[in-house]
Motif scaffolding. Structure first.
Motif, PDB file in Angstrom:
ATOM      1  N   LYS A 255     -27.602  14.916  77.556  1.00  0.00           N
ATOM      2  CA  LYS A 255     -27.470  15.892  78.528  1.00  0.00           C
ATOM      3  C   LYS A 255     -26.489  15.806  79.625  1.00  0.00           C
ATOM      4  O   LYS A 255     -25.772  16.466  80.236  1.00  0.00           O
ATOM      5  CB  LYS A 255     -28.796  16.205  79.393  1.00  0.00           C
ATOM      6  CG  LYS A 255     -29.342  14.840  80.031  1.00  0.00           C
ATOM      7  CD  LYS A 255     -30.759  15.118  80.701  1.00  0.00           C
ATOM      8  CE  LYS A 255     -31.954  15.496  79.690  1.00  0.00           C
ATOM      9  NZ  LYS A 255     -33.114  15.743  80.667  1.00  0.00           N
ATOM     10  N   LYS A 287     -21.357  21.206  74.398  1.00  0.00           N
ATOM     11  CA  LYS A 287     -21.105  21.957  75.391  1.00  0.00           C
ATOM     12  C   LYS A 287     -19.812  22.978  75.077  1.00  0.00           C
ATOM     13  O   LYS A 287     -18.864  22.600  74.110  1.00  0.00           O
ATOM     14  CB  LYS A 287     -20.511  21.051  76.896  1.00  0.00           C
ATOM     15  CG  LYS A 287     -19.810  21.830  77.733  1.00  0.00           C
ATOM     16  CD  LYS A 287     -19.223  20.865  78.993  1.00  0.00           C
ATOM     17  CE  LYS A 287     -18.650  21.587  80.034  1.00  0.00           C
ATOM     18  NZ  LYS A 287     -18.189  20.627  81.165  1.00  0.00           N
ATOM     19  N   LEU A 328     -32.527  29.153  79.868  1.00  0.00           N
ATOM     20  CA  LEU A 328     -32.709  27.971  80.753  1.00  0.00           C
ATOM     21  C   LEU A 328     -34.223  27.227  80.743  1.00  0.00           C
ATOM     22  O   LEU A 328     -35.118  28.335  80.766  1.00  0.00           O
ATOM     23  CB  LEU A 328     -32.401  28.309  81.921  1.00  0.00           C
ATOM     24  CG  LEU A 328     -30.655  28.402  82.252  1.00  0.00           C
ATOM     25  CD1 LEU A 328     -30.254  29.016  83.721  1.00  0.00           C
ATOM     26  CD2 LEU A 328     -29.746  27.209  82.178  1.00  0.00           C
ATOM     27  N   TYR A 371     -29.067  24.476  78.165  1.00  0.00           N
ATOM     28  CA  TYR A 371     -29.680  23.520  79.118  1.00  0.00           C
ATOM     29  C   TYR A 371     -28.947  24.000  80.318  1.00  0.00           C
ATOM     30  O   TYR A 371     -29.540  23.637  81.367  1.00  0.00           O
ATOM     31  CB  TYR A 371     -29.194  22.117  78.554  1.00  0.00           C
ATOM     32  CG  TYR A 371     -29.388  21.044  79.675  1.00  0.00           C
ATOM     33  CD1 TYR A 371     -30.606  20.554  80.220  1.00  0.00           C
ATOM     34  CD2 TYR A 371     -28.241  20.470  80.226  1.00  0.00           C
ATOM     35  CE1 TYR A 371     -30.708  19.566  80.776  1.00  0.00           C
ATOM     36  CE2 TYR A 371     -28.409  19.434  81.302  1.00  0.00           C
ATOM     37  CZ  TYR A 371     -29.770  19.052  81.640  1.00  0.00           C
ATOM     38  OH  TYR A 371     -29.741  18.214  82.754  1.00  0.00           O
ATOM     39  N   SER A 372     -27.817  24.065  80.286  1.00  0.00           N
ATOM     40  CA  SER A 372     -27.077  24.763  81.563  1.00  0.00           C
ATOM     41  C   SER A 372     -26.215  26.033  81.234  1.00  0.00           C
ATOM     42  O   SER A 372     -25.572  26.310  80.176  1.00  0.00           O
ATOM     43  CB  SER A 372     -26.124  23.508  82.213  1.00  0.00           C
ATOM     44  OG  SER A 372     -25.109  23.410  81.464  1.00  0.00           O
ATOM     45  N   GLU A 376     -25.521  25.576  86.012  1.00  0.00           N
ATOM     46  CA  GLU A 376     -26.786  25.751  86.645  1.00  0.00           C
ATOM     47  C   GLU A 376     -27.865  25.174  85.710  1.00  0.00           C
ATOM     48  O   GLU A 376     -27.765  25.544  84.278  1.00  0.00           O
ATOM     49  CB  GLU A 376     -27.380  27.154  86.958  1.00  0.00           C
ATOM     50  CG  GLU A 376     -26.519  27.424  88.186  1.00  0.00           C
ATOM     51  CD  GLU A 376     -26.790  26.905  89.446  1.00  0.00           C
ATOM     52  OE1 GLU A 376     -27.998  26.862  89.558  1.00  0.00           O
ATOM     53  OE2 GLU A 376     -25.945  26.601  90.251  1.00  0.00           O
ATOM     54  N   THR A 377     -28.943  24.501  85.780  1.00  0.00           N
ATOM     55  CA  THR A 377     -29.741  24.118  84.770  1.00  0.00           C
ATOM     56  C   THR A 377     -31.150  24.334  85.005  1.00  0.00           C
ATOM     57  O   THR A 377     -32.013  23.976  84.336  1.00  0.00           O
ATOM     58  CB  THR A 377     -29.888  22.349  84.895  1.00  0.00           C
ATOM     59  OG1 THR A 377     -30.295  22.014  85.962  1.00  0.00           O
ATOM     60  CG2 THR A 377     -28.582  21.647  84.413  1.00  0.00           C
TER      61      THR A 377
END
Length: 419
Positions: A255, A287, A328, A371-372, A376-377
């Protein structure tokens, strides 16, 4: 004296004839000794599996214990030959299935009508002539559907009830210090007196109620045993638990340090997965930027989209598909505009190759989640507006929201609480 003699004679009759009433199990099979994807063949009862897909599955759709046998559609079958060792006369065979159209036949005896409570929990009487050496039983599908088969038993006398113990699965894997929701609790629907043990208590401990606790990394076999009584059969069921070592959140692919699609480590990872066996990766974080959104399903609460390593690189050589991905914090999608092209995302899930030939490509499987999103997570609960109080309001994901939304608002360059 006569009364005593009568009582003695009744007791003698009970001793002589009791065996004809007690359950005598001739053959039984619940497939618990087989691993996932195994194909039962040969052995003491000359098992034969035929048809595409006839193999062991780690499930209990038939209603018995896990694992169970999947009997393939359109001619798939499972058969066994049972030596009777001099036994004959009235017998019964019982089994569980999830399909009304699973066929059953027997060679060596005369088969009666189903006496079971349903066509999915069946009990057939079988009349076996004296001198018959063996029975051959066969379960098969003639329709375009698969069937599940479990808890088969051939017996004489009065059958005991199945204990009904189950872990719900044959094995599971978790990460130490992570999410333990994959670890089941023993299913004991008849509230029987069960003894549960772990062969590696430094990995997992278990109570007699079937509650498993993770202690450390490693592999453990958890076993629940019921000794049997006058009403219920004895039963032993096990589950294999793999506890992987704790993951460093700063390690590559985690993460705090997600893979980019162009990373050498990521390319090495996905290349290692591209085999005929179709292995699947451990859970990783990747990502990228969304290049296209194929679908956002508000009915199922998930989305399918592709990402690339560089923003707006819509024709990138390397794209990763996120298949039926959750929002999310693993939340369900509730709106089609919750994600859009060029959003930056970190997606968490397991990677596997899908497709054939030129269309074969890696994807993060169903069950993955974002996850984001644009940094923002957590679920986005903050909104911002322009200086003009009449201007539209947007949340931090750039989605237009109702201005009656209660949250933090940026108004005239100052944070204000909107009521």
């Amino acid at each position: 004296m006569n009364k005593i003699l009568r009582y003695s004679f009744v007791a003698l009759l009970a001793m002589v004839f009791a065996p004809s009433f007690a359950e005598d199990i001739i053959w039984q099979e619940d497939f618990s000794s087989y691993a996932k994807d195994a194909v039962p063949t040969g052995g003491t009862y000359n098992y034969v599996c035929e048809g595409t897909g006839t193999k062991i599955y780690d499930a209990n759709l038939a209603g018995g214990t896990s694992p169970e046998l999947l009997v393939g559609k359109n001619g798939g079958s499972f058969s066994a030959t049972i030596s009777l060792n001099g036994k004959s006369g009235d017998m019964k065979i019982s089994f569980l299935t999830n399909r009304d159209d699973l066929k059953f036949e027997v060679t060596g005896g005369t088969l009666g009508e189903n006496e079971g409570p349903s066509n999915k929990s069946r009990i057939y009487p079988i009349s076996v002539p004296s001198g018959t050496e063996s029975l051959t039983v066969k379960f098969y599908m003639s329709t375009n559907s698969n069937a599940r088969l479990d808890n088969i038993k051939l017996y004489q006398g009065t059958a005991k009830k199945p204990a009904g113990l189950s872990w719900g699965k044959a094995s599971t894997s978790v990460t130490y210090g992570g999410d333990y929701s994959n670890i089941p609790t023993l299913q004991n629907p008849n509230n029987l007196s069960v003894v549960c043990t772990s062969n590696k208590e430094e990995v997992c401990t278990v109570t007699n109620a079937g509650v498993i606790t993770v202690v450390g990394a490693g592999n453990a076999t958890i076993t629940a045993e019921f000794a049997g009584n006058d009403e219920y059969e004895a039963q032993s069921v096990s589950i294999e638990i793999t506890v992987n070592p704790a993951v460093d959140p700063n390690a590559k692919g985690q993460k705090n340090n997600p893979y980019l699609l162009t990373d050498t480590e990521f390319i090495s990872l996905i290349n290692s997965l591209n085999t005929d066996a179709k292995p699947i990766s451990d859970e990783v974080y990747v990502k990228g930027f969304i290049t296209n959104v194929e679908e956002v399903s508000t009915s199922f609460g998930n989305a399918t989209f592709k990402i690339a390593a560089v923003k707006a690189d819509y024709d990138a050589d390397m794209k990763l598909k996120a298949f039926r991905c959750n929002y999310l914090q693993k939340a369900k999608f509730t709106s089609e505009d919750q994600i859009k092209k060029d959003d930056e995302v970190v997606v968490c899930g397991k990677i596997q190759w899908f497709g054939e030939g030129d269309s074969k490509a890696p994807q993060i499987n169903q069950g993955c989640y974002i996850y984001s999103l644009n940094g923002e997570t957590t679920n986005i609960n903050t909104i911002k507006t322009d200086a003009d109080a009449n201007a539209p309001a947007y949340n931090l994901a750039g989605q237009k929201v109702d201005k009656s939304y209660k949250g933090v608002v940026i108004m005239n360059g100052k944070k204000m609480i909107q009521k």
